[in-house]
Design an enzyme around this catalytic site. Structure first.
Site, mmCIF file in Angstrom:
data_model
loop_
_atom_site.group_PDB
_atom_site.id
_atom_site.type_symbol
_atom_site.label_atom_id
_atom_site.label_comp_id
_atom_site.label_asym_id
_atom_site.label_seq_id
_atom_site.Cartn_x
_atom_site.Cartn_y
_atom_site.Cartn_z
ATOM 1 N N SER A 64 0.799 -1.238 0.000
ATOM 2 C CA SER A 64 0.000 0.000 0.000
ATOM 3 C C SER A 64 0.823 1.275 0.000
ATOM 4 O O SER A 64 0.263 2.364 -0.197
ATOM 5 C CB SER A 64 -0.936 0.018 1.200
ATOM 6 O OG SER A 64 -1.994 -0.873 0.976
ATOM 7 N N LYS A 67 0.360 3.440 -2.877
ATOM 8 C CA LYS A 67 -0.883 4.201 -3.104
ATOM 9 C C LYS A 67 -0.678 5.718 -3.214
ATOM 10 O O LYS A 67 -1.191 6.330 -4.158
ATOM 11 C CB LYS A 67 -1.911 3.870 -2.016
ATOM 12 C CG LYS A 67 -2.449 2.435 -2.115
ATOM 13 C CD LYS A 67 -3.305 2.074 -0.900
ATOM 14 C CE LYS A 67 -3.849 0.656 -0.972
ATOM 15 N NZ LYS A 67 -4.558 0.283 0.272
ATOM 16 N N TYR A 191 -3.267 -3.303 -10.362
ATOM 17 C CA TYR A 191 -3.102 -2.768 -9.002
ATOM 18 C C TYR A 191 -2.248 -3.725 -8.155
ATOM 19 O O TYR A 191 -1.384 -3.277 -7.387
ATOM 20 C CB TYR A 191 -4.487 -2.559 -8.370
ATOM 21 C CG TYR A 191 -4.459 -2.470 -6.861
ATOM 22 C CD1 TYR A 191 -4.028 -1.317 -6.221
ATOM 23 C CD2 TYR A 191 -4.838 -3.562 -6.076
ATOM 24 C CE1 TYR A 191 -3.977 -1.243 -4.840
ATOM 25 C CE2 TYR A 191 -4.792 -3.500 -4.693
ATOM 26 C CZ TYR A 191 -4.363 -2.338 -4.075
ATOM 27 O OH TYR A 191 -4.303 -2.283 -2.709
ATOM 28 N N TYR A 243 -5.145 4.484 7.744
ATOM 29 C CA TYR A 243 -6.470 3.837 7.808
ATOM 30 C C TYR A 243 -7.228 4.205 9.065
ATOM 31 O O TYR A 243 -7.300 5.370 9.431
ATOM 32 C CB TYR A 243 -6.328 2.314 7.701
ATOM 33 C CG TYR A 243 -5.447 1.861 6.597
ATOM 34 C CD1 TYR A 243 -5.750 2.203 5.282
ATOM 35 C CD2 TYR A 243 -4.318 1.115 6.848
ATOM 36 C CE1 TYR A 243 -4.936 1.772 4.247
ATOM 37 C CE2 TYR A 243 -3.501 0.686 5.820
ATOM 38 C CZ TYR A 243 -3.812 1.027 4.514
ATOM 39 O OH TYR A 243 -3.007 0.617 3.506
ATOM 40 N N VAL A 261 1.352 -3.723 3.850
ATOM 41 C CA VAL A 261 1.239 -4.983 4.596
ATOM 42 C C VAL A 261 2.475 -5.883 4.515
ATOM 43 O O VAL A 261 2.527 -6.901 5.182
ATOM 44 C CB VAL A 261 -0.012 -5.813 4.194
ATOM 45 C CG1 VAL A 261 -1.283 -5.168 4.710
ATOM 46 C CG2 VAL A 261 -0.061 -6.076 2.707
HETATM 47 N N1 GLN Z 1 -1.935 -5.487 -1.970
HETATM 48 C C1 GLN Z 1 -2.531 -5.298 -0.699
HETATM 49 C C2 GLN Z 1 -4.062 -5.350 -0.778
HETATM 50 O O1 GLN Z 1 -4.609 -4.820 -1.700
HETATM 51 C C3 GLN Z 1 -2.089 -3.974 -0.123
HETATM 52 C C4 GLN Z 1 -2.704 -3.698 1.223
HETATM 53 C C5 GLN Z 1 -1.836 -2.922 2.132
HETATM 54 O O2 GLN Z 1 -0.625 -2.876 1.997
HETATM 55 N N2 GLN Z 1 -2.428 -2.360 3.156
HETATM 56 O O3 GLN Z 1 -4.707 -5.949 0.021
#
Ligand code: GLN
Length: 442
Positions: A64, A67, A191, A243, A261
């Site tokens: 993420s 993002k 993605y 988040y 993550v």
């Molecule tokens: N690729 C992961 C997902 O879409 C990324 C989530 C994250 O890093 N919080 O679930």
């Protein structure tokens, strides 16, 4: 002498190392199998210095943390309004993978949750790219932020795709609302590739430093995106980056941040530095446990909270004094540091309170290292009003910190390189620059 910073980083890593709480991301098999002991912290300054401790060159997938950067690319490629029409900027207070869209419009609440990030992926690059071209646009963009060519970990990508049901569900919902117009499976595949880009903690710190440096990569000097895009991205990171822990983070740590993550965590401190940490075990929000502890330490040890800034205004006026007497008298106002609105207001006040009677007034900005647009306009207006009050106004500005200083409308400003040209014997040589003459290189 050894720099104090690596020693500090070693010490802080040693303090958090014993904490083995949390779990690696269970829902992506490849990540669940990651070495949970990895630990790294890196600082990258906006002028390109990098300090690190621990596993700074071990690769992890960006997840993420991609993002905010892909959001930046979408903003740069499509413009702010077209992106805002598809993805909001409101904190959701929900988990990153919550299937939530704004009532009525179907817009994802923000680009940091998966729904928003999947949409943002589809908005990177110009319209009508095919899926592979879009991934290439994102990869090239992330690479520009990092300052080196990055690549996708195909194994992690394949691993995540076998379990991507939730993201696929989100993409299908987005498609049904017309938020994305492409094939939902293609978009999730792209993605997920974006999330599977391999980086090191060193790369992550450099990417964060590029955000901290108004979009210019401190190593390559490439302007990756413009500063207005960076402001938008940092604002969204500050409010939505963590988040459902975003409010806690904003008050506690106070650094615009983003977690992933795989255990990465970045923070971007505008004008100062980019920070990255890496530790794979996650808390219930999906944020790295030891990463969060490290950032808490950094903030409290080093006063990095963005809402905590030193009072710069008092220091802007270094000194104000009169040189010479009678017809030869000059009031000299020496300024210093970085001047923004509050600093310029301080200057305006100084001039009003002093109400100089000397025939000449000097604004000496030779110790000023930066001045923003509003402060520049305010100082020029002060110069104009001083002219109208009958003063001969000079600007000591050897480094052209105020380029093309035109006070306009009856204002008259003489630019010199040093104060002695005005108050010393050589002052007769000073060159006049009024509203109609062009500055400096005239
Ligand atoms: N690729 C992961 C997902 O879409 C990324 C989530 C994250 O890093 N919080 O679930």
């Amino acid at each position: 002498m050894r720099s104090v910073i690596p020693d500090y980083l070693d010490e802080v890593l040693a303090d958090v190392r014993a904490d083995v709480s949390g779990e690696t991301a269970g829902y992506i098999p490849e990540l669940a199998a990651a070495d949970p002991h990895r630990l790294a912290a890196v600082f990258a300054t906006v002028d390109g210095e990098v300090y690190g401790s621990g596993d700074v060159d071990v690769e992890l997938t960006i997840q993420s943390i991609s993002k905010p950067f892909t959001y930046a690319l979408a903003l740069a490629d499509r413009g702010v309004d077209p992106v805002l029409a598809k993805v909001g900027v409101e904190p959701s207070g929900e988990a990153f993978n919550q299937i939530s869209l704004e009532r009525g419009t179907g817009r994802p609440l923000n680009p940091m949750i998966n729904a928003g990030a999947i949409t943002t992926h589809a908005l990177a690059g110009p319209e009508h790219l095919d899926a592979a071209e879009r991934v290439e646009r994102v990869l090239a963009g992330l690479s520009a932020f990092a300052g080196r060519r990055l690549r996708v970990d195909e194994v992690v990508h394949a691993s995540e795709m076998t379990h991507a049901h939730r993201n696929l569900a989100i993409a299908h919902m987005l498609r049904s609302h017309g938020i994305i117009t492409e094939d939902p499976v293609d978009v999730v595949d792209g993605y997920t590739r974006q999330c599977s880009v391999l980086v090191t903690a060193r790369d992550l710190a450099m990417m964060a430093a590029t955000l901290a440096n108004r979009g210019v990569n401190p190593l390559t000097n490439e302007q990756v995106v413009d500063h207005a895009v960076v402001r938008q991205v940092l604002s969204v990171m500050a409010t939505c980056g963590m988040y459902d822990a975003a409010g806690d983070w904003a008050t506690h740590v106070g650094i615009p941040a983003k977690s992933g993550v795989a255990g990465g965590l970045i923070g971007a401190l505008p004008g100062q530095l980019g920070i990255a940490t890496f530790s794979p075990r996650l808390d219930v929000h999906g944020n790295s446990v030891r990463g969060v502890s490290l950032f808490e330490r950094f903030t409290s040890d080093m006063g990095l909270h963005v809402m905590e800034v030193p009072p710069t205004t008092r220091a802007v006026v270094r000194c104000a004094k009169v040189r010479g007497v009678g017809d030869d008298a000059t009031w000299v106002l020496r300024l210093q540091g970085g001047i923004r609105f509050a600093g310029a207001e301080r200057v305006v006040r100084e001039v009003l309170e002093t109400a100089p009677v000397e025939p000449r007034v000097v604004l000496d900005v030779s110790l000023v290292h930066s001045i923003d647009d509003v402060a520049r306009r305010m100082l020029l207006e002060v110069a104009r009003r001083l002219t109208l009050d009958g003063h001969e106004v000079y600007l000591v500005d050897p480094e052209a910190i105020i380029p093309e200083p035109d006070p306009g409308d009856g204002g008259r400003l003489t630019v010199v390189d040093e104060l002695e040209q005005v108050v010393g014997s050589r002052h007769g040589a000073a060159e006049h620059r009024g509203a109609s003459t062009s500055a400096r290189n005239a």
